[in-house]
Enzyme design. Sequence first.
Site: not given
Length: 485
Positions: A230, A234
């Site tokens: 994640y 990002k």
Amino acid sequence: MELDNAVKFFQGKTILITGATGFLAKVFVEKILRIQPNVNKLYLLVRASNNKSAKQRLYDEIISKELFKILCNNWGSKFDALISNKVKAVAGDISFENLGLNDSELREEMQKEIQIIVNVAASTDFSERYDDALDINTFGAFNVLNFGKKCDKVKLFLHISTAYVCGEEIGIILEKLKRRNEMNIFEEKRLAEEQLSQLQNQCIPDKAITSSMKEFGLERAKLNGWPNTYVFTKAMGEMLLERFKGDLPLVIIRPTIIASTYKQPFSGWIEGVRTIDSVLVNYGKGKLTCFPGNLNSALDVIPVDMVVNVMVVAIEVHYAQHQYSCETIYHVGTSSKNPLKLSDLRNLSHYYFTKNPWIDTNGQKVEAGKLIVFSTINRFFLYMKIKYVLPLKVFYLINKLCCQRFEKIYTNLNRRVKFILRLAEFYKPYAFFTGIFDDRNLERLQRVAEERGIDVAEFNFDSKSIDWEDYIMNSHIPGLFNQGL
């Protein structure tokens, strides 16, 4: 009475919002409609097969939520008209060029009208498939940026990231991009596609492909210095935006751990079980008795309405001032000014569940003892091995010898132990996190907001104003369990 400057600003504005069915985006949409119903239009990008299905999702997954009850009550019989006139759900997907908008007339209409883009869409699963995480968190952001460049009137691109793109840095973490000059983001995409192609050529089941792609994502993240897929994807998304933004004004908002509403539209609204809530829920239900972590570490929790207030104020200030020589980044958290320590959360949650014990399916009160916190991950895993893993192996043999008589009990215990171990593994980087997120840019934003006549009470994002005991005890935990968990 004269309108607040931020309220006046949104009058007549047209905004594109991606990730519209997500937690943060819903709170943002509600806020805009509540403070300025004379906004021109909110285009909500929704994953759906067509615009009719997108509209259905708008009502089923956004407008019908309790979050909108105050707005609904205020408008009464005119509420449906407000939504139909001001909110337009469009079927699309940020994983595709032109956001997957197949209706060319609608696409052209949007590109003529949109003035502000708010990119909230993200996959927040720590162990998402690498190809999917890249498609949404990295190249999805890139696709939204490219769409924005085609919009005639666009003046601002607001991107929601996460403070944890910093990886596992320690000390004071600045509101700056984490650059890796040696990293080739397009090569990462090629590697993911190559890995997926190899797996598909082996004709293995979809479930095995998904598992392998998840493992591959975690490997790539850790190899490059990030703890999970994640935050890695990002971070790469931020890098692409900064590299290719051109003349399009860019503001990046980096929240920390987003929690339930603090005050607006009412306290304690949350949707789903988010990050630390997995620990709270399983602890309250008696399923979690121990966890690894540094009791002195700050759990950087921020209420969702404060994040939305930053978004609203940042849009007004940056749209008006046109200070776009470089990207502007805002950390939105509490570790710098008003930290909630792991020890505080442990004590408050123990106090709460002592006063308000969970009632199990048999109608019995669950006694939640004080959570045992291990100061190192190795001590935690050793404890789990001795206390649960080894006895479970013995129980497995007993179950086999007894012709699977205890199969259901064994399966439930095994699932519970695996869940706790997986939970600890995923949250290990944050339970021992010692970084403090610098928020000097956010301080400046607050000063500018006050100078511009923005109501700092209506748009409060001062973390010092949070009363942690009141919030955790009377808002967050009750709101979490009010979902019918």
